[in-house]
Design an enzyme around this catalytic site. Structure first.
Site, mmCIF file in Angstrom:
data_model
loop_
_atom_site.group_PDB
_atom_site.id
_atom_site.type_symbol
_atom_site.label_atom_id
_atom_site.label_comp_id
_atom_site.label_asym_id
_atom_site.label_seq_id
_atom_site.Cartn_x
_atom_site.Cartn_y
_atom_site.Cartn_z
ATOM 1 N N HIS A 194 0.825 -1.205 0.000
ATOM 2 C CA HIS A 194 0.000 0.000 0.000
ATOM 3 C C HIS A 194 0.856 1.250 0.000
ATOM 4 O O HIS A 194 0.481 2.274 -0.555
ATOM 5 C CB HIS A 194 -0.927 -0.010 1.221
ATOM 6 C CG HIS A 194 -2.136 -0.842 1.001
ATOM 7 N ND1 HIS A 194 -2.852 -1.414 2.015
ATOM 8 C CD2 HIS A 194 -2.744 -1.213 -0.137
ATOM 9 C CE1 HIS A 194 -3.869 -2.079 1.509
ATOM 10 N NE2 HIS A 194 -3.816 -1.982 0.203
ATOM 11 N N ARG A 301 -7.402 -6.179 -10.636
ATOM 12 C CA ARG A 301 -6.991 -7.238 -9.704
ATOM 13 C C ARG A 301 -7.988 -7.230 -8.548
ATOM 14 O O ARG A 301 -8.041 -6.254 -7.800
ATOM 15 C CB ARG A 301 -5.590 -6.953 -9.162
ATOM 16 C CG ARG A 301 -4.457 -7.106 -10.165
ATOM 17 C CD ARG A 301 -3.130 -6.825 -9.468
ATOM 18 N NE ARG A 301 -1.988 -7.280 -10.212
ATOM 19 C CZ ARG A 301 -1.132 -6.472 -10.857
ATOM 20 N NH1 ARG A 301 -1.317 -5.176 -10.844
ATOM 21 N NH2 ARG A 301 -0.090 -6.966 -11.494
ATOM 22 N N ARG A 337 -10.191 -9.554 -13.430
ATOM 23 C CA ARG A 337 -9.424 -10.777 -13.241
ATOM 24 C C ARG A 337 -9.934 -11.485 -11.998
ATOM 25 O O ARG A 337 -10.034 -10.876 -10.928
ATOM 26 C CB ARG A 337 -7.929 -10.469 -13.087
ATOM 27 C CG ARG A 337 -7.159 -11.779 -12.958
ATOM 28 C CD ARG A 337 -5.703 -11.584 -12.809
ATOM 29 N NE ARG A 337 -5.366 -11.123 -11.469
ATOM 30 C CZ ARG A 337 -4.111 -10.905 -11.097
ATOM 31 N NH1 ARG A 337 -3.126 -11.065 -11.950
ATOM 32 N NH2 ARG A 337 -3.849 -10.491 -9.876
ATOM 33 N N GLU A 436 0.810 -16.893 -18.287
ATOM 34 C CA GLU A 436 1.893 -16.510 -17.379
ATOM 35 C C GLU A 436 2.696 -17.709 -16.905
ATOM 36 O O GLU A 436 3.518 -17.611 -16.007
ATOM 37 C CB GLU A 436 1.358 -15.672 -16.205
ATOM 38 C CG GLU A 436 0.061 -16.124 -15.597
ATOM 39 C CD GLU A 436 -0.492 -15.132 -14.574
ATOM 40 O OE1 GLU A 436 0.142 -14.122 -14.268
ATOM 41 O OE2 GLU A 436 -1.590 -15.403 -14.070
ATOM 42 N N ASN A 459 4.996 -10.730 -15.424
ATOM 43 C CA ASN A 459 5.665 -10.824 -14.119
ATOM 44 C C ASN A 459 5.847 -12.296 -13.764
ATOM 45 O O ASN A 459 6.936 -12.744 -13.406
ATOM 46 C CB ASN A 459 4.828 -10.161 -13.011
ATOM 47 C CG ASN A 459 4.455 -8.732 -13.336
ATOM 48 O OD1 ASN A 459 5.124 -8.091 -14.142
ATOM 49 N ND2 ASN A 459 3.406 -8.232 -12.727
ATOM 50 N N ASP A 460 4.746 -13.034 -13.898
ATOM 51 C CA ASP A 460 4.837 -14.456 -13.586
ATOM 52 C C ASP A 460 5.521 -15.241 -14.698
ATOM 53 O O ASP A 460 6.262 -16.180 -14.428
ATOM 54 C CB ASP A 460 3.435 -15.033 -13.321
ATOM 55 C CG ASP A 460 2.995 -14.770 -11.889
ATOM 56 O OD1 ASP A 460 3.840 -14.954 -10.985
ATOM 57 O OD2 ASP A 460 1.852 -14.368 -11.676
ATOM 58 N N ARG A 470 9.981 -13.972 -7.927
ATOM 59 C CA ARG A 470 9.861 -12.532 -8.154
ATOM 60 C C ARG A 470 9.892 -11.720 -6.867
ATOM 61 O O ARG A 470 10.005 -10.502 -6.900
ATOM 62 C CB ARG A 470 8.606 -12.221 -8.976
ATOM 63 C CG ARG A 470 7.311 -12.617 -8.316
ATOM 64 C CD ARG A 470 6.167 -12.593 -9.298
ATOM 65 N NE ARG A 470 5.338 -11.407 -9.125
ATOM 66 C CZ ARG A 470 4.108 -11.279 -9.629
ATOM 67 N NH1 ARG A 470 3.589 -12.239 -10.380
ATOM 68 N NH2 ARG A 470 3.413 -10.200 -9.434
ATOM 69 N N CYS A 507 -0.134 -7.504 -19.619
ATOM 70 C CA CYS A 507 -0.566 -6.754 -18.436
ATOM 71 C C CYS A 507 0.467 -6.826 -17.312
ATOM 72 O O CYS A 507 0.203 -6.381 -16.203
ATOM 73 C CB CYS A 507 -1.927 -7.231 -17.956
ATOM 74 S SG CYS A 507 -1.915 -8.957 -17.477
HETATM 75 C C1 PEP Z 1 1.657 -10.922 -14.046
HETATM 76 O O1 PEP Z 1 1.977 -11.966 -13.498
HETATM 77 O O2 PEP Z 1 2.349 -10.363 -14.949
HETATM 78 C C2 PEP Z 1 0.423 -10.228 -13.664
HETATM 79 C C3 PEP Z 1 -0.006 -9.175 -14.337
HETATM 80 O O3 PEP Z 1 -0.248 -10.703 -12.573
HETATM 81 P P1 PEP Z 1 0.209 -10.411 -11.046
HETATM 82 O O4 PEP Z 1 1.344 -9.428 -11.102
HETATM 83 O O5 PEP Z 1 -0.993 -9.884 -10.370
HETATM 84 O O6 PEP Z 1 0.609 -11.783 -10.621
HETATM 85 MG MG MG Z 2 0.459 -13.029 -12.364
#
Ligand code: PEP
Ligand code: MG
Length: 588
Positions: A194, A301, A337, A436, A459-460, A470, A507
């Site tokens: 946050h 999210r 999502r 992902e 990201n994943d 990560r 995303c």
């Molecule tokens: C991702 O994994 O790139 C993604 C957008 O989802 P989160 O970051 O919420 O896991």
């Molecule tokens: Mg993800």
């Protein structure tokens, strides 16, 4: 002393130049002692006074945030206010004082510990970072019980300050005097905390969890915080300062222009249209998303709906939330999502005890397919909201075709239930798979017939392709979304989507990375979804770009051997793009 440059992923973009002011926010003292029967009433009163005081402080920060910043992140402060007035906290602490005859600090500490149990040992990044909210509440209560004021972050000794601090709560960030404090660096926290969200919404350049920086910065050092490139320059040269000041002025000019031009489409020089969308966590971010020119919500999210509470959100709560999102964005679509947490600890199911690799465990869609009733409530609510405007449903962490088959059966059942109860909904809500996991990218060809769109969560995808946790700072140096292996998976996904005629977007955080823009454009993504305030910068770059040239670049990057090589090529292309654009601007 010479300049030192520390690279670290930024929590909030922008450039801040100032002198370092080092502050340590010490943990509040927790004295523990027994009290007598006659002292109980006084101790309860002392606890109530501290509660009231904490409430007043948070309310005043919240009001200030509304009045002066005009931003919408007040819900985070509301959640702290709720927590402080929470029945569980108040009643249990009072019971502890009365029944166990202990002092208020001790009772608060014990009670907060019980509340933390709701987040018990979770390794889920999202929940871990929410757990820090409980710590912030505890710190505020303890300080008020001890009669200590808040840490004086206003006593900034220089006209322009970069605050360097062990930890900052969201409320502390919101209360920072903006005229003096130009940015901050903390040793703890993550980019989804946050604290980071508030920094982004206030457009305050920030780096969180940068422990290394704290070892190298001394009080009064000149510091440049480059929240765009993720660099911290300690004791920069005069030339570096001059160059960054120039960049700051250019950014500001660009920002003003872009806010005015927010409605203009994102299209390259050679006419390729790219949809620029916003990622949000709270519906209160929608005004910011619109202000910054988001064409749609590319990923909402929904985890936040489930957090900071001990029960599950009801279908009605989901519905009201989604309906508001859809109505506020109308006529633009909102991609919702579905829940993406490894919620075993959140819901305290004994059968899902902690496992060694939670990122590889029962998270996201796997968890939802197990907890059917919980999931149905969310799906029913999304479908009901579809009667009010354009909605899409995005399923996280898809790794097999079977999951999509199962989801389609579930969706049909939910639709049948809604028909039976005469609830209006749109039966053609587009369904999307998040790509992902490498297995999903590799069989994207077979996933595509089951959905109407793909959204690549880089990201994943980076985490799972490169085997880099990560959230682990020790291997962060290996986390490269531009690694050729990740780019190949993206390429393969896009090609499969195109063959089946479905759109595909990104995303993950890389969608907002200037360095990644040309490679992603070259890989032919249809859209990019990112934190709203990055949209203008990405749009400005897109206007200058050429899709055909970007395609050639993407081919080179995909064929590279290492991430370093790929990044160097992307860097050269980005610099050439900037130089071209500057030359064009200088030509009368
Ligand atoms: C991702 O994994 O790139 C993604 C957008 O989802 P989160 O970051 O919420 O896991
Ligand atoms: Mg993800």
């Amino acid at each position: 002393m010479s300049t030192r440059i520390i690279r670290h992923p930024p929590a909030a973009p922008g450039i801040a130049i100032g002198r370092a002011h080092l502050v340590t926010i010490a943990p509040a003292p927790v004295p523990t002692y027994w009290i007598t029967d006659t002292e109980v009433a006084g101790e309860i009163q002392r606890f109530r006074r501290a509660l009231q005081q904490s409430k007043r402080q948070l309310t005043s920060i919240k009001n200030k945030l509304c009045r002066f910043q005009g931003r919408e992140q007040i819900q985070i402060l509301d959640s702290h206010l709720l927590l402080i007035q929470d029945e569980l906290l108040v009643t249990r602490a009072i019971q502890q004082i009365a029944n166990q005859k202990i002092n208020a600090e001790w009772a608060v500490e014990k009670t907060l510990e019980q509340i933390r149990l709701a987040f018990l040992e979770t390794r889920e990044r999202y929940l871990q970072e929410r757990r820090s909210d409980i710590d912030y509440i505890g710190r505020r209560l303890m300080k008020n019980l001890a009669g200590e004021g808040e840490p004086d972050l206003r006593a900034a000794p220089y006209p322009a300050v970069i605050l360097v601090v062990n930890d900052l709560s969201p409320a502390e960030v919101a209360a920072l005097p903006r005229r003096r404090i130009r940015g901050f660096v903390t040793a703890t926290g993550g980019n989804t905390s946050h604290t980071a969200i508030i920094a982004r919404s206030l457009e305050l350049p920030a780096m969180v969890g940068n422990e290394r920086a704290l070892h190298h910065i001394k009080e009064g050092d000149h510091v440049i915080l480059d929240g765009n490139a993720g660099k911290l320059l300690i004791r920069p040269t005069v030339r570096q300062i001059a160059s960054y000041r120039k960049q700051q002025r250019a950014d500001e000019k660009e920002r003003r222009t872009l806010l005015k031009e927010g409605h203009l489409p994102a299209v390259t020089r050679d006419g390729r249209r790219v949809t620029l969308a916003a990622n949000i966590e709270l519906i209160d971010e929608i005004p910011t998303a619109l202000e910054y020119g988001a064409e749609e919500i590319g990923m909402y999210r929904t985890e936040y709906l489930y957090l900071n509470r001990s029960d599950l959100p009801t279908e009605e709560e989901h519905y009201r939330n989604y309906r508001e999102a859809v109505e506020r964005m109308a006529p633009r679509p909102v991609t919702i999502r579905t829940l993406d947490i490894g919620g075993d600890k959140l819901f305290a199911h004994a059968e899902y005890q902690e496992h060694t690799n939670p990122a590889l465990g029962l998270r996201a869609i796997r968890f939802c397919l197990r907890e059917r009733e919980m999931f149905r409530a969310q799906l029913r609510a999304i479908y009901r909201a579809s009667a009010r405007g354009a909605v899409r449903i995005l399923f996280p962490l898809i790794s097999t075709v079977d999951e999509l088959r199962e989801l389609r059966v579930l969706v049909r059942e939910v639709q049948a239930e809604l028909r039976k109860s005469r609830r209006p909904f749109n039966p053609d809500v587009p369904l999307g798979a998040m790509i992902e996991v490498p297995s999903a990218a590799l069989v994207a060809e077979h996933l595509a017939p089951h959905v109407q769109f793909f959204s690549i969560g880089t990201n994943d995808l980076t985490q799972y392709s490169l085997a880099i946790d990560r959230t682990n700072e020790h291997v962060a140096y290996l986390f490269h979304p531009l690694h050729p292996s990740v780019l190949r998976l993206i390429h393969q996904t896009v090609q499969s989507a195109k063959r089946h005629g479905i759109p595909v977007t990104i995303c993950g955080e890389m969608a907002a990375e200037p360095l990644a823009l040309l490679p992603l454009l070259g890989l032919e993504l249809d859209g990019l979804s990112m934190n709203p305030i990055s949209i203008p910068r990405v749009k400005r770059l897109l206007w200058k770009a050429d899709a055909a040239q970007a395609a050639a670049l993407a081919a080179q990057l995909t064929a590279a051997a290492t991430a370093t090589e790929a990044e160097a090529m992307a860097q050269r292309a980005l610099q050439a793009l900037e130089a071209d654009a500057n030359r064009a601007a200088d030509t009368p």
